[in-house]
Write a protein that holds these residues in place. Structure first.
Motif, mmCIF file in Angstrom:
data_model
loop_
_atom_site.group_PDB
_atom_site.id
_atom_site.type_symbol
_atom_site.label_atom_id
_atom_site.label_comp_id
_atom_site.label_asym_id
_atom_site.label_seq_id
_atom_site.Cartn_x
_atom_site.Cartn_y
_atom_site.Cartn_z
ATOM 1 N N SER A 38 10.173 67.580 -54.803
ATOM 2 C CA SER A 38 9.338 66.776 -53.906
ATOM 3 C C SER A 38 7.848 67.052 -54.052
ATOM 4 N N GLY A 39 7.461 68.250 -54.400
ATOM 5 C CA GLY A 39 6.037 68.553 -54.551
ATOM 6 C C GLY A 39 5.844 69.567 -55.649
ATOM 7 N N LEU A 40 4.584 69.885 -55.958
ATOM 8 C CA LEU A 40 4.291 70.814 -57.052
ATOM 9 C C LEU A 40 4.949 72.169 -56.808
ATOM 10 N N LEU A 41 4.903 72.617 -55.574
ATOM 11 C CA LEU A 41 5.404 73.956 -55.272
ATOM 12 C C LEU A 41 6.873 73.938 -54.860
ATOM 13 N N ALA A 42 7.375 72.731 -54.625
ATOM 14 C CA ALA A 42 8.767 72.647 -54.189
ATOM 15 C C ALA A 42 9.690 72.990 -55.345
ATOM 16 N N ARG A 43 10.891 73.419 -54.988
ATOM 17 C CA ARG A 43 11.838 73.659 -56.072
ATOM 18 C C ARG A 43 12.678 72.410 -56.303
#
Ligand SMILES: [Zn+2]
Length: 239
Positions: A34-39
């Protein structure tokens, strides 16, 4: 909680008895970050002739806020809408008189929205028909929403023709049950589904075999009509 199909007490929206009639019609697995930092999260959605289920993002509001990823399983006729909220595909759910609730399922990064929408629409027709059949055979009033086809139709009789009254040995193995029309499996089902489907087919053919045996007994005068009906009711309630 009551089973949305047969109305009996259940621990889920569709009880364990009704789930035996389930056939998976559509299934898809995918991964999405879902996002850059999401897994990277693994998701799964499955549509059967009774339920929509899988591992999806779920929440109580239609803006996609405060969602969590969880295993879900809902009665298919509680699906009100499949739409695109501008970002993700969203499935709106609304419980019926048995279990009231409003919920939203999100499918982030899902690429086959059109296919899923079609699968849900097709499956809803099947779910409505199957629900009517189960309710009729369990003596329930038909759902008010669905128009009942034939007025006051008697309990649905198994379609298989009665086997010729051969030697009245009730123990003789009945002829192989008529093949149940296998739903045209959409995308190749995964192994677990194949196993689940095989189990369902077994249950159905066992049921048909028992019904046929009862018919032989009745046709040979061993069971009266009333006894036959009573035995058949018992069978229906077991399965
Ligand atoms: Zn049920």
């Amino acid at each position: 909680m009551k089973c949305s199909v047969c109305g009996k007490d259940a621990s889920n929206e569709v009880c364990n008895n009704c789930i035996k009639m389930e056939k998976i019609l559509y299934q898809k697995e995918w991964s999405h970050k879902s996002g850059l930092l999401a897994r990277n999260e693994d998701y799964r959605v499955a549509v059967s002739n009774l339920r929509i289920s899988g591992r999806l993002s779920i929440g109580d509001n239609n803006k996609g806020l405060n969602t969590r990823i969880d295993n879900v399983s809902h009665y298919l006729l509680n699906v009100k809408e499949v739409s695109n909220n501008g970002k993700d595909l969203m499935i709106s759910l609304e419980g019926g008189p048995e279990n009231r609730y409003t919920r939203f399922l999100y499918l982030p990064g899902f690429a086959e929205g059109d296919q899923l929408i079609k699968a849900v629409m097709d499956a809803k027709e099947k779910a409505a028909a199957l629900t009517e059949r189960i309710r009729q055979s369990s003596g329930m009033a038909p759902a008010s929403s669905a128009p009942s086809p034939a007025p006051a139709a008697p309990a649905p009789k198994p379609a298989a023709p009665a086997p010729a009254p051969a030697a009245p040995t009730a123990a003789a193995p009945a002829p192989a049950a008529a093949p149940t029309p296998a739903a045209p499996a959409a995308p190749a089902p995964s192994t677990t589904d194949t196993i689940a489907l095989a189990g369902i087919a077994e249950d159905i053919s066992e049921f048909e075999t028992k019904i046929k045996k009862l018919k032989v007994l009745r046709d040979n005068g061993i069971l009266s009509d009333a006894e036959y009906e009573a035995e058949k009711k018992k069978l229906v309630s077991i399965f």
